[in-house]
Design a protein around this motif. Structure first.
Motif: not given
Length: 323
Positions: A293-300, A308-314, A284-290
């Motif tokens: 886009g770049t308007d939000v950054e997960a810090l922890a 999120l990095r792996d999803r972006a790389a894919a 749920h957290a991954e989906w919501a932040l995705w």
């Protein structure tokens, strides 16, 4: 029920002057035949209602047939009229009752206050059907028959038998001791106990309900606000994930719309906002932040950043130019 309907009929005629039987039937949620019977009953009882024939005809009251309620000041009347424009009452099935109550208040107001209060109320809009982005709110639908049984059991202090469909499960019958009803963002909940254990049921998942004659096992006095806070805290601590994010202030509301709860919020030194949020689980957290886009950054936690990095790389690999 009929006595209330007759009063509402008189108040509608007082308010609008002349109405057709079809219009009265729609307002009172009954058949035209029932309206005609009610008109006849009012006439027999001495209420000065009469019919006007023709294309623009209908039913009217003789002028001057009214009572006045002088105890309400302008702000009190305005508060009642504004409350009648909201949608929260729909969740608990009290829409018709509130409309009837507001009609009685409006009819009883002195003429000197009626015009100013009515005009002021038109300048307040509570919970419109869409927001500025044209998104329609999602309101739980609860059948009237179900809501009536649940409400009766809560108010009478009787046990309640419900056919409840928990998320991802087939409906099952269960008997509960109802404590109270809560509405949150147009969603209704039944607070109850079952075999002495705290239970919270979403009203839209109650398929059927039956008030039982046995007295419910519950305290005589109740603090629903305290109970709701306690159950919310337990809910958030049960299997949820807490994340720390940095977000563009312009997207704050979009981010909050996806979260279960906000635990902390403070300005960031770079002009953004730092928020500690609760989500149902890691997916749920991954989906919501995705979504942001770049308007939000997960810090922890770090596992969320990696996901999120792996999803972006894919995504980059998928759309990389073969040439």
């Amino acid at each position: 029920m009929r006595a209330d309907r007759l009063v509402s009929l008189v108040l509608l005629l007082r308010r609008h002057g002349r109405l057709t039987a079809d219009t009265l039937a729609r307002e009172l949620e009954v058949s035209t035949r029932t309206v005609l019977r009610d008109i006849e009953a009012l006439s027999v009882a001495g209420v000065p209602v009469y019919a006007e024939r023709g294309r623009h005809g209908g039913f009217s009251l003789l002028p001057g047939f009214r009572t006045e309620l002088t105890g309400l000041n302008h702000d009190e009347a305005l508060a009642l009229l504004t409350a009648g424009s909201g949608r929260g009452e729909q969740v608990l099935g009290l829409g018709s009752a509130l409309a009837s109550a507001v009609r009685k208040v409006v009819d009883a107001l002195p003429e000197s206050r009626l015009a100013t209060a009515s005009d002021a109320a038109r300048r307040f809009l509570v919970d419109p059907e869409t927001d500025l982005l044209s998104r329609r709110p999602v309101t739980d639908e609860v059948p009237d028959a179900v809501m009536t049984e649940v409400r009766r059991a809560v108010l009478a202090g009787h046990k309640l038998r419900i056919h409840y469909a928990a998320a991802g499960q087939a409906p099952q019958w269960r008997t509960v001791d109802p404590i109270g009803l809560v509405t949150v963002r147009d969603r209704g909940y039944l607070l109850a106990t079952r075999a002495g254990e705290d239970r919270t049921y979403r009203l839209s998942r109650v398929v059927a309900a039956e008030e039982l004659p046995e007295a419910a096992q519950r305290p005589n006095r109740v603090d629903l606000d305290r109970i709701w806070r306690e159950r919310s805290a337990r809910f958030l601590a049960d299997g949820h994930i807490t994340v720390l994010v940095r977000v563009n202030p312009a997207r704050r509301e979009d981010l909050l719309d996806t979260a279960v709860a906000v635990r902390a919020e403070e300005p960031d030194e770079d002009g953004g906002l730092r928020l500690e949020l609760t989500y149902q689980d890691a997916w749920h957290a991954e989906w919501a932040l995705w979504q942001l886009g770049t308007d939000v950054e997960a810090l922890a936690p770090r596992s969320l950043r990696v996901a999120l990095r792996d999803r972006a790389a894919a995504i980059v690999a998928r759309y990389e130019d073969p040439s």
